[in-house]
Design an enzyme around this catalytic site. Structure first.
Site, mmCIF file in Angstrom:
data_model
loop_
_atom_site.group_PDB
_atom_site.id
_atom_site.type_symbol
_atom_site.label_atom_id
_atom_site.label_comp_id
_atom_site.label_asym_id
_atom_site.label_seq_id
_atom_site.Cartn_x
_atom_site.Cartn_y
_atom_site.Cartn_z
ATOM 1 N N HIS A 58 0.883 -1.410 0.313
ATOM 2 C CA HIS A 58 0.028 0.103 -0.230
ATOM 3 C C HIS A 58 0.769 1.307 0.102
ATOM 4 O O HIS A 58 0.704 2.180 -0.904
ATOM 5 C CB HIS A 58 -0.960 -0.016 1.280
ATOM 6 C CG HIS A 58 -1.713 1.336 1.401
ATOM 7 N ND1 HIS A 58 -3.088 1.127 1.386
ATOM 8 C CD2 HIS A 58 -1.427 2.362 1.636
ATOM 9 C CE1 HIS A 58 -3.625 2.487 1.633
ATOM 10 N NE2 HIS A 58 -2.801 3.188 1.850
ATOM 11 N N GLU A 59 1.881 1.266 0.934
ATOM 12 C CA GLU A 59 2.650 2.584 1.068
ATOM 13 C C GLU A 59 3.561 2.522 -0.177
ATOM 14 O O GLU A 59 4.114 3.707 -0.756
ATOM 15 C CB GLU A 59 3.371 2.430 2.378
ATOM 16 C CG GLU A 59 2.675 2.370 3.764
ATOM 17 C CD GLU A 59 1.665 3.427 3.867
ATOM 18 O OE1 GLU A 59 1.922 4.489 2.962
ATOM 19 O OE2 GLU A 59 0.897 3.500 4.968
ATOM 20 N N HIS A 62 1.923 4.060 -3.263
ATOM 21 C CA HIS A 62 1.782 5.733 -3.014
ATOM 22 C C HIS A 62 3.329 6.301 -3.397
ATOM 23 O O HIS A 62 3.272 7.131 -4.236
ATOM 24 C CB HIS A 62 1.559 6.212 -1.582
ATOM 25 C CG HIS A 62 0.348 5.963 -1.025
ATOM 26 N ND1 HIS A 62 -0.759 6.546 -1.605
ATOM 27 C CD2 HIS A 62 -0.234 5.434 0.155
ATOM 28 C CE1 HIS A 62 -1.831 6.527 -0.998
ATOM 29 N NE2 HIS A 62 -1.548 5.717 0.287
#
Length: 266
Positions: A58-59, A62
């Protein structure tokens, strides 16, 4: 040459992430084969490990999207190595989400990587960077539920099936919570570039409290009921029943004792 070497180092997958992925794989194998004499503990390790892997991805999503958007600083910060210890808010990004999974079976979104938005031009790029994280959770949910909606569960041990169902529930809750247009969450990050400067200035002081407010609302029985009804409705559309998620969570909470689960081995 030194610059190229530095860039390769900035993007090399962290041994910490590889270790977490290895533990997840071994635990998944133990759940599948029934090798462990404590199936609940194996499910706990498998689901927790896979959940942390999804948080790292997820990170990473980004950061990777920000890199292509113009923020070349994310590499030097270690965000592209998938190392959870490199995140700006390791406590919010990893520790608290795991605690909330253990406490309430909620895939709580964590803190984001620090993006230097001044380096990025174009509102669409800013929105895409914010959306990239929860879209990763959506993709993870699709993968976890694939055996269900593809009707490919023949031969899949029940314990592994239940673990996948619970992991899918966490991914769906994380995706929905992250997409809420609440300050501090990715959903707000998607719409923020399109708001006027004045509105953003007024909302900015509330950003640190957005996640806490969402969690507080989820503790209200009426809100919690509506929220999980929506979650289970989505999961049913993907072929996952409440039976599957219920027993997945029961197995996950091994400290409460391993219950007699129907068809656990088959």
């Amino acid at each position: 040459m030194a610059t190229a070497t530095s860039r390769r180092s900035d993007r090399r997958i962290s041994p910490v992430f590889l270790g977490i992925a290895a533990v997840t794989a071994v635990a998944g194998w133990a759940v599948w084969t029934g090798f462990s004499s404590a199936p609940g503990f194996a499910v706990f390790l498998f689901v927790t490990g896979a959940w942390i892997v999804s948080l790292c991805l997820h990170e990473y999503a980004h950061a990777r999207t920000a890199l292509h958007g113009g923020d070349i600083s994310v590499g030097a910060k270690g965000y592209l190595t998938l190392n959870p210890l490199k995140y700006t808010h390791a406590m919010l990004s990893i520790v608290l989400p795991v605690i909330f999974v253990i406490m309430g079976g909620i895939g709580l979104p964590g803190g984001a990587v620090f993006i230097e938005h001044g380096r990025i031009r174009g509102r669409w790029k800013h929105s895409l960077i914010a959306a990239a994280g929860p879209l990763t959770n959506v993709l993870f949910a699709v993968v976890c539920t694939a055996p269900f909606w593809l009707h490919a569960l023949d031969g899949v041990p029940a314990g592994f099936r239940y673990a996948l169902a619970f992991l899918a529930l966490l991914q769906v809750t994380a995706a929905i919570l992250n997409f809420l247009p609440v300050p501090g969450l990715d959903g707000y990050g998607v719409i923020e570039p399109w708001l006027s400067h004045g509105i953003r200035r007024q909302i900015e002081p509330f950003a640190p409290f957005g996640l806490l407010a969402v969690f507080a609302f989820l503790w209200l029985p009426s809100v919690n009921s509506v929220f999980f009804d929506a979650i289970h409705s989505i999961l049913r559309g993907l072929g996952v029943t409440e039976w599957d998620t219920y027993w997945g969570q029961r197995l996950y909470r091994f400290w409460q004792g391993t219950p007699d689960i129907p068809s656990l081995t088959g």
